[in-house]
Scaffold this motif. Structure first.
Motif, PDB file in Angstrom:
ATOM      1  N   TRP A 109      47.025 -93.237  32.880  1.00  0.00           N
ATOM      2  CA  TRP A 109      47.545 -92.581  31.683  1.00  0.00           C
ATOM      3  C   TRP A 109      49.068 -92.582  31.687  1.00  0.00           C
ATOM      4  CZ3 TRP A 109      50.476 -88.017  31.999  1.00  0.00           C
ATOM      5  CH2 TRP A 109      50.590 -87.492  33.290  1.00  0.00           C
ATOM      6  N   ALA A 110      49.625 -92.177  30.547  1.00  0.00           N
ATOM      7  CA  ALA A 110      51.071 -91.978  30.407  1.00  0.00           C
ATOM      8  C   ALA A 110      51.291 -90.754  29.520  1.00  0.00           C
ATOM      9  CB  ALA A 110      51.728 -93.218  29.789  1.00  0.00           C
TER      10      ALA A 110
ATOM     11  N   LYS B 154      55.942 -96.288  36.104  1.00  0.00           N
ATOM     12  CA  LYS B 154      56.831 -97.415  35.812  1.00  0.00           C
ATOM     13  C   LYS B 154      57.099 -97.504  34.308  1.00  0.00           C
ATOM     14  CE  LYS B 154      57.370-102.389  36.413  1.00  0.00           C
ATOM     15  NZ  LYS B 154      56.798-103.622  36.963  1.00  0.00           N
ATOM     16  N   TYR B 155      56.132 -97.079  33.503  1.00  0.00           N
ATOM     17  CA  TYR B 155      56.256 -97.141  32.053  1.00  0.00           C
ATOM     18  C   TYR B 155      56.386 -95.749  31.440  1.00  0.00           C
ATOM     19  CZ  TYR B 155      54.529-101.699  33.263  1.00  0.00           C
ATOM     20  OH  TYR B 155      54.378-102.929  33.854  1.00  0.00           O
ATOM     21  N   ASP B 156      56.629 -94.756  32.256  1.00  0.00           N
ATOM     22  CA  ASP B 156      56.730 -93.361  31.837  1.00  0.00           C
ATOM     23  C   ASP B 156      57.934 -92.762  32.560  1.00  0.00           C
ATOM     24  OD1 ASP B 156      56.057 -90.925  30.688  1.00  0.00           O
ATOM     25  OD2 ASP B 156      54.042 -90.847  31.536  1.00  0.00           O
ATOM     26  N   THR B 157      58.028 -91.459  32.595  1.00  0.00           N
ATOM     27  CA  THR B 157      59.065 -90.796  33.381  1.00  0.00           C
ATOM     28  C   THR B 157      58.404 -89.714  34.224  1.00  0.00           C
ATOM     29  OG1 THR B 157      59.529 -89.101  31.714  1.00  0.00           O
ATOM     30  CG2 THR B 157      60.801 -91.157  31.577  1.00  0.00           C
ATOM     31  N   VAL B 158      58.994 -89.423  35.372  1.00  0.00           N
ATOM     32  CA  VAL B 158      58.473 -88.355  36.218  1.00  0.00           C
ATOM     33  C   VAL B 158      58.519 -87.044  35.449  1.00  0.00           C
ATOM     34  CG1 VAL B 158      58.839 -87.056  38.343  1.00  0.00           C
ATOM     35  CG2 VAL B 158      59.087 -89.547  38.355  1.00  0.00           C
TER      36      VAL B 158
ATOM     37  N   LYS C 240      54.626 -95.420  40.719  1.00  0.00           N
ATOM     38  CA  LYS C 240      56.027 -95.667  40.361  1.00  0.00           C
ATOM     39  C   LYS C 240      56.373 -97.147  40.262  1.00  0.00           C
ATOM     40  CE  LYS C 240      57.604 -91.248  42.139  1.00  0.00           C
ATOM     41  NZ  LYS C 240      58.414 -90.523  43.117  1.00  0.00           N
ATOM     42  N   SER C 241      55.731 -97.973  41.062  1.00  0.00           N
ATOM     43  CA  SER C 241      56.035 -99.407  41.041  1.00  0.00           C
ATOM     44  C   SER C 241      55.218-100.149  39.989  1.00  0.00           C
ATOM     45  CB  SER C 241      55.750-100.021  42.414  1.00  0.00           C
ATOM     46  OG  SER C 241      54.347-100.005  42.662  1.00  0.00           O
ATOM     47  N   GLY C 242      54.122 -99.560  39.555  1.00  0.00           N
ATOM     48  CA  GLY C 242      53.227-100.224  38.614  1.00  0.00           C
ATOM     49  C   GLY C 242      52.262-101.182  39.285  1.00  0.00           C
TER      50      GLY C 242
END
Length: 188
Positions: A81-82, A115-119, A139-141
């Motif tokens: 998910w994102a 990788k496509y979102d933010t923490v 984090k790396s995808g």
């Protein structure tokens, strides 16, 4: 002049075709497989019935490592998910209900595609939705790549032997989730 317009038009069509094929949301996770009738069919990877790709990811609070791969004590849902994903937002309450109902028989790992979102976005989403099941950070995808995740949400139901039983693209109805989980849990 007409020749320039024709060349320009062909160039635009070629660029549009390339973009359409390589668009980020497009499911590139296709491979040719032979269907039972001998014809070639297209299927997403990892295929249902194949071993789940192994991985280890850290929790969102950076305190725990979670592992997937091989035999386990419980059936597992891996949900990619994102935080910006509208369908993920819609699906979150049903995942919470599933976790509450099945937590003695099913593990649920929500893998944020960081990788496509933010923490920050992921943490805000988890707090807003009061998510109690483990949230992992890709984090790396690399894990999303291994599971061929190109849109969200995508979930996998993995049995106790580590085999992918279902690949579920998009949010699912709660009753459908329960039917699939009951089936996989019953196959002890």
């Amino acid at each position: 002049m007409k020749r320039n317009i024709v060349i320009l038009s062909l160039g635009i069509i070629a660029i549009a075709a390339i973009l359409a094929f390589n668009w980020p949301g497009r499911n590139h996770a296709k491979s040719n497989v032979t269907a039972g009738n001998g014809q070639t069919a297209v299927a997403a990877k990892p295929l249902e019935g194949s071993p789940a790709p192994a991985f280890t990811l850290r929790s969102i609070d950076d305190t725990t490592d979670y592992q997937v791969g091989g035999k386990r004590d419980k059936v597992l849902i891996v949900n990619f998910w994102a935080s910006w994903c509208g369908p993920c937002d819609v699906e979150a309450p049903d995942l919470a209900k599933l976790y509450d109902k099945y937590k003695d028989k099913v593990d649920l790992y929500a893998v944020n595609e960081t990788k496509y979102d933010t923490v920050r976005g992921a943490k805000d989403f988890v707090k807003e939705k009061d998510i109690q099941f483990p949230v992992l950070m890709d984090k790396s995808g690399d894990v999303g790549d291994d599971y061929k995740v190109y849109s969200y949400p995508i979930s996998f139901i993995i049995d106790r032997t580590g085999v992918v039983r279902y690949r579920l693209e998009g949010p699912q109805k709660l009753a459908d989730w329960e039917k699939m989980l009951d089936e996989v849990i019953a196959e002890a």
